[in-house]
Scaffold this active site. Structure first.
Site, PDB file in Angstrom:
ATOM      1  N   GLU A  68       0.844  -1.194   0.000  1.00  0.00           N
ATOM      2  CA  GLU A  68       0.000   0.000   0.000  1.00  0.00           C
ATOM      3  C   GLU A  68       0.885   1.252   0.000  1.00  0.00           C
ATOM      4  O   GLU A  68       1.860   1.351   0.745  1.00  0.00           O
ATOM      5  CB  GLU A  68      -0.886   0.000   1.254  1.00  0.00           C
ATOM      6  CG  GLU A  68      -1.756   1.221   1.415  1.00  0.00           C
ATOM      7  CD  GLU A  68      -2.630   1.178   2.673  1.00  0.00           C
ATOM      8  OE1 GLU A  68      -3.555   2.001   2.765  1.00  0.00           O
ATOM      9  OE2 GLU A  68      -2.391   0.308   3.543  1.00  0.00           O
ATOM     10  N   LYS A 155      -9.012   3.058  -2.926  1.00  0.00           N
ATOM     11  CA  LYS A 155      -9.499   2.609  -1.614  1.00  0.00           C
ATOM     12  C   LYS A 155     -10.851   3.265  -1.325  1.00  0.00           C
ATOM     13  O   LYS A 155     -10.977   4.493  -1.354  1.00  0.00           O
ATOM     14  CB  LYS A 155      -8.471   2.981  -0.544  1.00  0.00           C
ATOM     15  CG  LYS A 155      -8.670   2.337   0.819  1.00  0.00           C
ATOM     16  CD  LYS A 155      -7.465   2.654   1.697  1.00  0.00           C
ATOM     17  CE  LYS A 155      -7.494   1.900   3.018  1.00  0.00           C
ATOM     18  NZ  LYS A 155      -6.273   2.163   3.819  1.00  0.00           N
ATOM     19  N   CYS A 189      -5.747  -2.796   2.542  1.00  0.00           N
ATOM     20  CA  CYS A 189      -5.713  -2.727   4.004  1.00  0.00           C
ATOM     21  C   CYS A 189      -7.077  -3.023   4.615  1.00  0.00           C
ATOM     22  O   CYS A 189      -7.695  -4.026   4.289  1.00  0.00           O
ATOM     23  CB  CYS A 189      -5.135  -1.380   4.443  1.00  0.00           C
ATOM     24  SG  CYS A 189      -4.335  -1.427   6.073  1.00  0.00           S
TER      25      CYS A 189
END
Length: 371
Positions: A68, A155, A189
């Site tokens: 990430e 995201k 994540c």
């Protein structure tokens, strides 16, 4: 698990390889990169990425997944001078610098990453900080082995204080790409903890199929989508492995989790960069993110990792037959679904804060003229 010897130097990378046992099966060699960004220095980070990509390719990697925010940086420990009702001048300057380190998509850095993928003939999944005007997004970029940019995932839900620096992705960037290696997608994540997002991933990448049930109704469903589930992360806690194993079992897919391994010295020194609340506890060698990158099979077996020791190339040969074997037990969007009871609708069109009616009228007129 055998370790491929690394050159002995301060910048050495440990290459950790787990070989598949069935040479007759269709296999894909996958590598997750566990390494630190060079913070506030995007050109140097891209140079490091190419070095790591070249090394992974030399070990036969066909798919390489980076952590990430590898390009642009994960601003661990920073609070950007924010408290409820107040933002400091120093925090605003930190954001300006962070914004300057981000990349445009498309843009020259994307072109360079595409060229790297083509040069080393690998499929590349790269975590970046994307700059769209003055808003930043935590994004994953996908490239094929011919050096073509395939697309991106933004995201959809930044975690905690990430929400003050990153925008929110919409449903238009939840792709799963069908490739010769398998169907590849990514979630970043803690959005991996969102059950509905995972369901969308499991279903993405296939044509609609229908089933007719005994009640006379016809139901449409999407057979299993993602097969190689990439999970770039910033979470190095041991409990993260439980989430990754669950996703592999739930989705009947390979899970490739890539995290950075960072020491305090990998970030600028204070006062330029301060780890809020913990700076006094650190020395330059203190580990601020311990990695934990891993590769997990559809049956929940850990094929490689987790590694908490340092920067590493963590690799495994993926036996794609394992996907079918796992789906025989459990196919969450196939034979183990009950769409007449439980279903999910995904709004996968782009969302814009401003829509101009003149543009809509032009589009409608164009559509009428082409009928």
């Amino acid at each position: 698990m055998s370790l491929i010897p690394a050159t002995v130097s301060d910048g050495s990378i440990i290459a950790e390889v787990e070989m598949g046992a069935d040479s007759s099966a269709t296999t894909v060699r996958a590598t997750v990169v566990q390494a630190s960004t060079i913070f506030y220095d995007t050109p140097a980070t891209l140079h490091k990425a190419e070095r790591l990509l070249a090394e992974a390719a030399s070990y036969g990697a066909q798919l390489v997944v980076f952590p990430e925010a590898f390009v642009g940086g994960y601003p661990r420990g920073s609070d950007f001078g924010v408290s409820i009702g107040n933002r400091t001048a120093k925090g605003k300057e930190e954001f300006r610098k962070y914004h300057a380190s981000a990349i445009d998509v498309p843009g020259p850095e994307v072109d360079r990453l595409a060229a790297m993928a083509g040069k080393y003939k690998v499929y590349l999944v790269m975590g970046v900080i994307e700059r769209d005007g003055y808003t930043l997004y935590c994004t994953v970029l996908f490239f094929d082995a011919q050096g073509r940019y395939l697309g991106k995932h933004r995201k959809v839900m930044p975690t905690a204080l990430e929400r003050i620096i990153w925008g929110f992705g919409d449903g238009s960037t939840i792709p799963v790409f069908e490739t010769p290696l398998g169907k590849i997608g990514a979630a970043i994540c803690w959005e991996n903890k969102m059950p509905l997002l995972r369901m969308a991933m499991y279903a993405k990448g296939q044509s609609l199929c229908c089933i007719s049930l005994h009640d006379g109704h016809i139901y449409w469903f999407m057979p299993s989508g993602v097969e190689i589930y990439c999970a770039p992360t910033a979470d190095s806690r041991e409990v993260w492995q439980a989430s990754m194993t669950h996703i592999a079992l739930e989705g009947g897919c390979f899970v490739l989790s890539a995290n950075q391994f960072c020491r305090r010295k990998d970030y600028p020194p204070p006062p330029e960069y301060v780890f809020s609340g913990t700076e006094d506890d650190f020395n330059p060698e203190s580990v601020v993110c311990a990695g934990g990158s891993a590769i997990i099979s559809p049956s929940g077996v850990i094929l490689a990792g987790p590694n908490y020791e340092g920067e590493a190339l963590i690799s495994a040969d993926l036996d794609l037959g394992d996907i079918t074997r796992a789906k025989f037990d459990f196919d969450v969007v196939g034979h183990y679904s009950r769409p007449e009871i439980l279903s999910l609708t995904v709004r996968d069109h782009p969302i814009s804060p401003v829509t101009f009616t003149s543009e809509s009228e032009k589009a409608e007129k164009s559509e009428v003229s082409h009928r």
